[in-house]
Design a protein around this motif. Structure first.
Motif, PDB file in Angstrom:
ATOM      1  N   THR A 296       0.841  -1.198   0.000  1.00  0.00           N
ATOM      2  CA  THR A 296       0.000   0.000   0.000  1.00  0.00           C
ATOM      3  C   THR A 296       0.876   1.248   0.000  1.00  0.00           C
ATOM      4  O   THR A 296       2.057   1.186   0.341  1.00  0.00           O
TER       5      THR A 296
ATOM      6  N   LEU B  20      -2.154   5.668   2.030  1.00  0.00           N
ATOM      7  CA  LEU B  20      -3.252   4.726   2.276  1.00  0.00           C
ATOM      8  C   LEU B  20      -2.967   3.759   3.412  1.00  0.00           C
ATOM      9  O   LEU B  20      -3.795   2.890   3.713  1.00  0.00           O
TER      10      LEU B  20
ATOM     11  N   PRO C  85      -3.190   1.885   6.496  1.00  0.00           N
ATOM     12  CA  PRO C  85      -4.343   1.929   7.407  1.00  0.00           C
ATOM     13  C   PRO C  85      -3.946   2.064   8.874  1.00  0.00           C
ATOM     14  O   PRO C  85      -3.135   1.303   9.386  1.00  0.00           O
TER      15      PRO C  85
ATOM     16  N   ASN D 191      -7.816   0.807  10.592  1.00  0.00           N
ATOM     17  CA  ASN D 191      -8.650   0.494   9.422  1.00  0.00           C
ATOM     18  C   ASN D 191      -9.064   1.704   8.586  1.00  0.00           C
ATOM     19  O   ASN D 191     -10.016   1.631   7.811  1.00  0.00           O
ATOM     20  N   LYS D 192      -8.364   2.824   8.733  1.00  0.00           N
ATOM     21  CA  LYS D 192      -8.672   3.997   7.907  1.00  0.00           C
ATOM     22  C   LYS D 192      -7.355   4.558   7.391  1.00  0.00           C
ATOM     23  O   LYS D 192      -6.396   4.663   8.161  1.00  0.00           O
ATOM     24  N   PRO D 193      -7.259   4.922   6.096  1.00  0.00           N
ATOM     25  CA  PRO D 193      -6.002   5.469   5.575  1.00  0.00           C
ATOM     26  C   PRO D 193      -5.497   6.632   6.424  1.00  0.00           C
ATOM     27  O   PRO D 193      -6.266   7.505   6.833  1.00  0.00           O
TER      28      PRO D 193
ATOM     29  N   ASN E 137      -1.085   2.175  16.288  1.00  0.00           N
ATOM     30  CA  ASN E 137      -2.358   1.455  16.306  1.00  0.00           C
ATOM     31  C   ASN E 137      -2.693   0.972  17.719  1.00  0.00           C
ATOM     32  O   ASN E 137      -3.839   1.073  18.172  1.00  0.00           O
TER      33      ASN E 137
ATOM     34  N   GLY F  76      -9.018  -6.276   9.182  1.00  0.00           N
ATOM     35  CA  GLY F  76      -9.508  -5.368   8.145  1.00  0.00           C
ATOM     36  C   GLY F  76     -10.904  -5.716   7.669  1.00  0.00           C
ATOM     37  O   GLY F  76     -11.543  -6.652   8.162  1.00  0.00           O
TER      38      GLY F  76
END
Length: 279
Positions: free
Chosen positions: A25, A29, A31, A34-36, A206, A267
């Motif tokens: 990626t 982008l 993640p 779970n969000k860019p 994260n 994801g």
């Protein structure tokens, strides 16, 4: 209140340090819960009514542009500048100086922050500086800690720096401006920022969000019990053992006798088959 100011977003300095994430990626982008990562930045800018953004792309640019397009999904205006070889902030921004008529705010894309942009912008204007950097109280005591971070720069300062073609850091930028009599300033603030330069940084940011240490980031999905966020249309078998905090994306199927350990992020659209263990 909006600011008459563009936001310029810079690519990661060394995306190869984020391998293997950067193999599949782009840096924009990547993640984060779970969000860019760039989408978190867009949301921060829109909260401050900054709607004009220029994304400077280097790593996997096509995929980034396909996802964000012109920004219409978020109600903002995104344009792009492609640099085949990235030689740092000043070189990249100098290429688009004709698109910038006034001062601008600049962010590295690989950053999660809760910076109060409104207060930062007002301080910059009040002090009539050509460059303003936000710093934490700890960094004020230990200047050697200062890494690349957001900054606000005047158009005049950018024009004076455009002859520099090599990669220079924040300290060199300040020195170059000082040499020609332009003022740099620091905005002291209790803000949080995490620069994601390595895979370890990526894992840690994260984890920190799931632990609730970065409250400015909204975790997607519904918190169905403390520390367990689940996206829409996801099925979890009642026999699943989940050691929270855990985030499960949309349209997932977690089948029977599955064990999911703490700080796992699954994801969207993932099937976890029976008797699997996720760590």
């Amino acid at each position: 209140k909006g600011f008459n100011m563009k936001a310029i977003v810079l690519p990661a300095d060394n995306p190869e340090l984020l391998s293997p994430v950067s193999n599949w990626t782009s840096d924009y982008l990547m993640p984060v819960v779970n969000k860019p990562v760039a989408e978190h930045l867009i949301e921060l800018l829109l909260e401050n009514n900054i709607r004009d953004m220029i994304f400077i792309l280097n790593h996997q640019p096509y995929e980034t542009e396909q996802y964000f397009k012109m920004g219409e999904r978020w109600g903002c205006n995104i344009s792009y500048s492609l640099v085949r070889e990235y030689h740092g902030a000043i070189d990249a921004i100098s290429r688009i100086k004709n698109s910038i008529e006034e001062g601008f705010i600049c962010f590295p894309v690989n950053m999660i922050t809760n910076l109060d942009i409104a207060s930062f912008f007002n301080f910059h204007n009040e002090t009539l500086a050509d460059l303003t950097l936000p710093v934490t109280p700890l960094e004020m005591k230990k200047p050697g800690l200062i890494k690349f971070r957001p900054f606000i720069m005047s158009h005049r300062a950018l024009c004076l720096l455009t002859n520099i073609k090599r990669h220079i850091g924040i300290k060199e930028i300040i020195k170059n401006l000082s040499d020609v009599g332009l003022k740099s300033n620091t905005y002291r603030s209790e803000f949080h920022y995490s620069l994601i330069e390595t895979v370890n940084d990526y894992v840690e940011v994260n984890r920190a969000i799931l632990k609730g240490e970065i409250s400015s980031i909204t975790i997607p999905g519904k918190e169905i019990r403390e520390g367990l966020w689940v996206g829409r249309n996801s099925f979890i078998d009642p026999e699943t053992e989940i050691d929270t905090p855990v985030l499960i994306g949309e349209n997932c199927s977690i089948r029977n006798s599955v064990s999911i350990s703490e700080y796992s992020i699954i994801g969207d659209g993932v099937i976890v088959d029976s008797d699997s263990s996720i760590k």
